[in-house]
Design an enzyme around this catalytic site. Structure first.
Site, PDB file in Angstrom:
ATOM      1  N   HIS A  42      24.053   8.072  -1.411  1.00 30.14           N
ATOM      2  CA  HIS A  42      23.784   8.335   0.011  1.00 30.14           C
ATOM      3  C   HIS A  42      24.700   7.444   0.846  1.00 30.14           C
ATOM      4  O   HIS A  42      24.720   6.221   0.660  1.00 30.14           O
ATOM      5  CB  HIS A  42      22.308   8.040   0.305  1.00 30.14           C
ATOM      6  CG  HIS A  42      21.963   8.099   1.755  1.00 30.14           C
ATOM      7  ND1 HIS A  42      22.536   8.996   2.618  1.00 30.14           N
ATOM      8  CD2 HIS A  42      21.094   7.371   2.500  1.00 30.14           C
ATOM      9  CE1 HIS A  42      22.033   8.822   3.830  1.00 30.14           C
ATOM     10  NE2 HIS A  42      21.171   7.836   3.795  1.00 30.14           N
ATOM     11  N   HIS A 102      29.133  19.451  -5.677  1.00 32.17           N
ATOM     12  CA  HIS A 102      29.386  18.399  -6.683  1.00 32.17           C
ATOM     13  C   HIS A 102      28.398  18.497  -7.853  1.00 32.17           C
ATOM     14  O   HIS A 102      27.965  17.484  -8.389  1.00 32.17           O
ATOM     15  CB  HIS A 102      29.295  16.997  -6.065  1.00 32.17           C
ATOM     16  CG  HIS A 102      30.341  16.710  -5.027  1.00 32.17           C
ATOM     17  ND1 HIS A 102      31.503  16.029  -5.297  1.00 32.17           N
ATOM     18  CD2 HIS A 102      30.403  17.004  -3.713  1.00 32.17           C
ATOM     19  CE1 HIS A 102      32.230  15.911  -4.187  1.00 32.17           C
ATOM     20  NE2 HIS A 102      31.587  16.501  -3.217  1.00 32.17           N
ATOM     21  N   TYR A 131      22.237  13.625   2.776  1.00 30.41           N
ATOM     22  CA  TYR A 131      22.067  13.265   1.360  1.00 30.41           C
ATOM     23  C   TYR A 131      20.599  13.069   0.971  1.00 30.41           C
ATOM     24  O   TYR A 131      20.117  13.640  -0.004  1.00 30.41           O
ATOM     25  CB  TYR A 131      22.918  12.036   1.019  1.00 30.41           C
ATOM     26  CG  TYR A 131      24.390  12.396   0.939  1.00 30.41           C
ATOM     27  CD1 TYR A 131      25.043  12.518  -0.270  1.00 30.41           C
ATOM     28  CD2 TYR A 131      25.127  12.673   2.089  1.00 30.41           C
ATOM     29  CE1 TYR A 131      26.377  12.876  -0.350  1.00 30.41           C
ATOM     30  CE2 TYR A 131      26.466  13.034   2.029  1.00 30.41           C
ATOM     31  CZ  TYR A 131      27.090  13.141   0.806  1.00 30.41           C
ATOM     32  OH  TYR A 131      28.399  13.516   0.740  1.00 30.41           O
ATOM     33  N   ASN A 171      35.911  10.681  -2.267  1.00 32.47           N
ATOM     34  CA  ASN A 171      36.609  11.744  -2.988  1.00 32.47           C
ATOM     35  C   ASN A 171      37.951  11.224  -3.487  1.00 32.47           C
ATOM     36  O   ASN A 171      38.369  10.128  -3.133  1.00 32.47           O
ATOM     37  CB  ASN A 171      36.853  12.943  -2.070  1.00 32.47           C
ATOM     38  CG  ASN A 171      35.602  13.806  -1.868  1.00 32.47           C
ATOM     39  OD1 ASN A 171      34.672  13.764  -2.663  1.00 32.47           O
ATOM     40  ND2 ASN A 171      35.599  14.587  -0.800  1.00 32.47           N
TER      41      ASN A 171
HETATM   42  C1  HEM Z   1      34.346  12.900   3.668  1.00 31.49           C
HETATM   43  C2  HEM Z   1      33.601  13.912   3.365  1.00 31.49           C
HETATM   44  C3  HEM Z   1      32.747  13.974   2.150  1.00 31.49           C
HETATM   45  C4  HEM Z   1      32.869  13.327   0.969  1.00 31.49           C
HETATM   46  C5  HEM Z   1      33.924  12.327   0.562  1.00 31.49           C
HETATM   47  C6  HEM Z   1      31.766  13.736   0.143  1.00 31.49           C
HETATM   48  C7  HEM Z   1      31.538  13.286  -1.148  1.00 31.49           C
HETATM   49  C8  HEM Z   1      30.500  13.663  -1.933  1.00 31.49           C
HETATM   50  C9  HEM Z   1      30.309  13.282  -3.297  1.00 31.49           C
HETATM   51  C10 HEM Z   1      31.216  12.366  -4.083  1.00 31.49           C
HETATM   52  C11 HEM Z   1      29.186  13.871  -3.734  1.00 31.49           C
HETATM   53  C12 HEM Z   1      28.639  13.805  -5.147  1.00 31.49           C
HETATM   54  C13 HEM Z   1      27.752  12.637  -5.320  1.00 31.49           C
HETATM   55  C14 HEM Z   1      27.284  12.564  -6.746  1.00 31.49           C
HETATM   56  O1  HEM Z   1      28.153  12.348  -7.623  1.00 31.49           O
HETATM   57  O2  HEM Z   1      26.087  12.730  -7.001  1.00 31.49           O
HETATM   58  C15 HEM Z   1      28.643  14.603  -2.654  1.00 31.49           C
HETATM   59  C16 HEM Z   1      27.488  15.323  -2.727  1.00 31.49           C
HETATM   60  C17 HEM Z   1      26.934  15.913  -1.640  1.00 31.49           C
HETATM   61  N1  HEM Z   1      27.475  15.978  -0.373  1.00 31.49           N
HETATM   62 FE1  HEM Z   1      29.188  15.217   0.262  1.00 31.49          FE
HETATM   63  N2  HEM Z   1      30.986  14.618   0.820  1.00 31.49           N
HETATM   64  C18 HEM Z   1      31.561  14.771   2.073  1.00 31.49           C
HETATM   65  C19 HEM Z   1      31.078  15.516   3.102  1.00 31.49           C
HETATM   66  C20 HEM Z   1      29.833  15.997   3.126  1.00 31.49           C
HETATM   67  C21 HEM Z   1      29.199  16.535   4.284  1.00 31.49           C
HETATM   68  C22 HEM Z   1      29.832  16.642   5.660  1.00 31.49           C
HETATM   69  C23 HEM Z   1      27.943  16.896   3.907  1.00 31.49           C
HETATM   70  C24 HEM Z   1      26.854  17.528   4.713  1.00 31.49           C
HETATM   71  C25 HEM Z   1      26.727  17.467   5.989  1.00 31.49           C
HETATM   72  C26 HEM Z   1      27.804  16.602   2.512  1.00 31.49           C
HETATM   73  C27 HEM Z   1      26.702  16.860   1.751  1.00 31.49           C
HETATM   74  C28 HEM Z   1      26.579  16.623   0.425  1.00 31.49           C
HETATM   75  C29 HEM Z   1      25.433  16.995  -0.362  1.00 31.49           C
HETATM   76  C30 HEM Z   1      24.210  17.735   0.153  1.00 31.49           C
HETATM   77  C31 HEM Z   1      25.660  16.551  -1.655  1.00 31.49           C
HETATM   78  C32 HEM Z   1      24.750  16.689  -2.866  1.00 31.49           C
HETATM   79  C33 HEM Z   1      24.015  15.383  -3.011  1.00 31.49           C
HETATM   80  C34 HEM Z   1      22.951  15.398  -4.089  1.00 31.49           C
HETATM   81  O3  HEM Z   1      22.409  16.457  -4.415  1.00 31.49           O
HETATM   82  O4  HEM Z   1      22.635  14.307  -4.574  1.00 31.49           O
HETATM   83  N3  HEM Z   1      28.947  16.035   2.072  1.00 31.49           N
HETATM   84  N4  HEM Z   1      29.455  14.476  -1.555  1.00 31.49           N
END
Ligand code: HEM
Length: 736
Positions: free
Chosen positions: A377, A113, A400, A185
């Site tokens: 988060h 993202h 997060y 999402n």
């Molecule tokens: C339903 C499943 C998921 C959804 C809806 C989702 C949604 C999102 C969204 C919207 C962001 C962007 C946030 C922003 O705008 O700053 C994001 C970032 C991120 N997501 Fe997810 N994600 C999902 C699953 C996962 C999973 C399973 C993991 C890890 C185990 C993960 C790890 C991350 C990480 C590391 C970031 C970057 C956050 C940052 O650097 O601030 N996500 N996710």
């Protein structure tokens, strides 16, 4: 549109708050205020207290250039040297400060993202969820400031907006009880059922590690290798291949919390819910060619659309809704496992009940400070909202904060202005990189007597966050999942059966394109095996495009009821903020009336003329059809001076040879027609239609005497988003 008095002729996008002079300004003055459409984070302290600081001077103050220490400077263009031709002196503090700070301007981009755009707004609760959640922000009439960041998943920070991908839809609610983040999402299911596979699916989707290509694409071998070997990804992949993968606008996307959450009422009673954001403008998409052209012509397409719409006063709105389910021991609803994030619950069997309205009404005033540094988060919860045992959600609860410690340079990122809560903070966290709270007292531990026992713990009656005391099933330790997680195809089939013919066409074309871009035949063949388990016609269509044999299904095909709520077609929606191109003969042609009519209809007019001039926003050289939702043809302009391929490659000489109309106008119209956009002609504009072989009265093509009449027709067509009759129904499907 609320503000018709947007600066600069009502056209959004002016870079500054006032028109600049041609000559360099020399009279010292205080920093200019932000633009009217912009807002920064609330000026609160790291402890959530309003500071009363004026946002206008919070970051920059005074009329004179200074060092970071506030010393005024008399020159910033020349290093301090030993004579005009001599070497630069190490003692030049200003030089060193300026270069050193610049050298460290970049921070790591998000691991996923990375590319996003954001806006400020407010969430107003209807109070309808107060029955099932004690959260203060869900109480009737509660108004909560929000910050929303939309994103793509796979691309780097500088990648194009319109690629085929899932979109992030992350909302930070600054509630009176602390920050609540709904990190969702635009697709209600996920690729995987357990967070332990998240690094794997992302490694597969990101560019190949050897050549680092392709950027921001799923059309490559590693992505398809993964999703065909991990068939739990089938349903999410089908959503991506559908029109949902190429949204028209962030303003026209649904948002989903994906996981099942647990709401807790004032008596401790629990209800399972799935969160939905429903856009007031409807759910709409680009067509694939449009998305591809936009990725080159305007890689900022979605972020520009969001910022321009807000600046123009077309403030996007979403209703937040919940599907509710009894919190039963098995956490199933109508045979659907609520802990499996690869499954939806069709709205027809669990309607989405509206609980509040979100309006995005201001653009950020600084991209880096706000959009880049915001840290969402899943674990930022408030009393009344709790998590479930969904193994994908549980992994996110760890991931997060962990990633943000690296991305934002230490553990104090909650103190960054955009992340600051609006609730009082009294934690016992101390020190660390970039600590900005100046803590007092000597006893950051509990219990203590030296600081008078402060801080005290709260109870349920004083607003403590108390985890719902739900039973944890007695079981053995296993690395396994429930048997219900093994059904990977029935809901994909449900989705396919819910699509209208043009939507099915787009899906089949997307699979054919994406698998067609894979190098390895084995990956393509495996992709077809997956499709055979969704639908025979889909599989045959894609197989024909790939030139490969059609495999047999490996599972019995289910017979699910279609869910009409999954289709994007068949309704009429407001056209606020849509962009209407008005083609004129020359910069002097008076189209003031039709421009005003477009503005009065809450849309944005862009006048397209052979050359620039007052009141002209695009020239034939700078315009491309993807910028416009519809075209009004006010003239049939002859070839302009630069209508030669050597000056503008869009000026096809063959087209110029058969008509006396500028070939760029013909391209504009034929592309817009191909993409299903309404076309309205008046006056000599009808000659353009004739020149490209379009008859007035054909699908979505109108010719009228006046601009106002043509606009009325075009706006009516635009309410359905596209002229769907232009897409021939080659495949079957549910009627729109
Ligand atoms: C339903 C499943 C998921 C959804 C809806 C989702 C949604 C999102 C969204 C919207 C962001 C962007 C946030 C922003 O705008 O700053 C994001 C970032 C991120 N997501 Fe997810 N994600 C999902 C699953 C996962 C999973 C399973 C993991 C890890 C185990 C993960 C790890 C991350 C990480 C590391 C970031 C970057 C956050 C940052 O650097 O601030 N996500 N996710």
């Amino acid at each position: 549109m609320s503000s018709k008095d947007t600066p600069r002729d009502n056209i959004p996008g002016a870079p500054g708050v006032e028109p600049p002079p041609v000559d360099e300004p020399t009279r010292p003055r205080d920093p200019l205020p932000p633009k009217a459409d912009q807002r920064g984070p609330a000026t609160g302290s790291p402890t959530g207290q309003p500071t009363g600081a004026d946002p206008a001077t919070a970051a920059q103050a005074g009329a004179y250039l200074t060092t970071a220490q506030g010393a005024r400077l008399y020159d910033t263009d020349h290093s301090l040297k030993a004579g005009p031709r001599g070497p630069v002196l190490l003692q030049d503090h200003h030089l060193r400060e300026k270069i050193t700070h610049f050298d460290h301007e970049r921070i790591p981009e998000r691991v996923v993202h990375a590319r996003g755009a954001a806006a400020h707004g407010v969430f107003e609760s209807y109070g309808t969820a107060a029955r099932i959640s004690r959260a203060a922000f869900l109480a009737e009439g509660a108004r909560t400031p929000v910050f929303v960041r939309f994103s793509t998943v796979l691309g780097s920070r500088g990648s194009a907006d319109t690629v085929r991908d899932t979109r992030g839809f992350a909302t930070k609610f600054y509630t009176s009880e602390g920050v609540f983040d709904l990190v969702g999402n635009n697709i209600p299911v996920f690729f995987i059922q357990d967070a332990i596979k998240f690094p794997d699916v992302i490694h597969a989707g990101k560019p190949h590690p050897d050549r680092e290509i392709p950027q921001a694409q799923s059309a490559h071998d590693t992505f398809w290798d993964f999703v065909t070997l991990h068939t739990e990804a089938t349903f999410h992949t089908l959503w991506n291949m559908s029109d949902r993968g190429i949204p028209r606008s962030f303003r026209m996307m649904e948002g989903f919390g994906v996981h099942t959450f647990r709401l807790v009422d004032a008596e401790g009673g629990t209800t399972l819910v799935k969160f939905h954001w429903k856009p007031k403008l409807g759910v709409h998409s680009l067509v694939w060619e449009e998305a591809q052209i936009a990725a080159g012509v305007d890689p900022d397409f979605h972020r520009r659309d969001l910022a321009d719409a807000i600046e123009a006063g077309a403030h996007p709105q979403w209703e937040l809704g919940v599907q509710t389910f009894p919190d039963t021991e098995d956490q199933m609803f109508e045979g659907i496992d609520l802990l499996d994030p690869t499954k939806i619950v069709p709205e027809e069997i669990a309607p989405v009940q509206p609980v509040g309205l979100m309006t995005l009404d201001a653009n950020p005033s600084n991209y880096f400070a706000e959009t880049e540094q915001v840290a969402f988060h899943v674990g930022n919860l408030v009393p009344g909202v709790d998590v479930t045992n969904d193994a994908l959600m549980q992994g996110r609860l760890f991931s997060y904060v962990d990633t943000q410690i690296t991305r934002l340079g230490g553990p104090n990122f909650p103190q960054l202005p955009i992340n600051r809560t609006h609730a009082p903070v009294n934690d016992m966290l101390r020190d660390g990189m970039h600590q900005t709270a100046v803590h007092r007292g000597v006893a950051p531990y509990r219990p203590n007597s030296l600081d008078g026992g402060c801080p005290f713990t709260a109870g349920a009656d004083t607003g403590a966050y108390i985890e719902a005391p739900v039973e944890v099933p007695a079981s053995r330790k296993v690395r396994d999942a429930a048997a219900s997680f093994d059904d990977h195809f029935s809901q994909a089939r449900l989705f396919w059966r819910s699509m209208t013919p043009p939507e099915r066409e787009h899906i089949a074309a997307a699979y054919t394109f994406e698998l067609g871009k894979c190098y390895e035949n084995a990956v393509k063949e495996r992709g077809l095996r997956v499709l055979a388990n969704i639908d025979g016609e889909l599989c045959r269509t894609v197989a024909a495009g790939l030139g490969l044999p059609v495999p047999e299904p490996t599972v019995p095909l289910a017979d699910p009821e279609p869910s009409p709520a999954l289709s994007q077609l068949g309704g009429r929606w407001p056209t606020d903020g849509r962009v209407i191109g008005i083609v004129v003969a020359d910069a002097g042609q008076d189209v003031a009336d039709v421009r005003q009519a477009v503005l009065a209809a809450d849309m944005v007019p862009l006048v397209v003329a052979p050359t620039g001039g007052p009141g002209v926003q695009r020239t034939f050289a700078t315009a491309r059809s993807i910028e416009f939702d519809a075209l009004l043809l006010a003239a049939a302009p002859g070839p302009a001076a630069d209508a030669a391929p050597a000056r503008d490659a869009k000026a096809d000489p063959e087209a110029a040879a058969v008509t006396d109309i500028d070939p760029r106008v013909l391209l504009l119209v034929t592309e817009a027609y191909r993409h299903g956009k309404p076309l309205g002609a008046f006056g000599e504009g009808s000659d353009v239609l004739a020149a490209v072989g379009l008859a007035a009265g054909g699908a979505g093509v109108v010719a009228r005497d006046t601009g106002a009449e043509a606009l009325g027709q075009v706006a009516g067509l635009l309410a359905e988003h596209r002229v769907w009759d232009r897409f021939p129904p080659l495949l079957g499907g549910s009627p729109a």
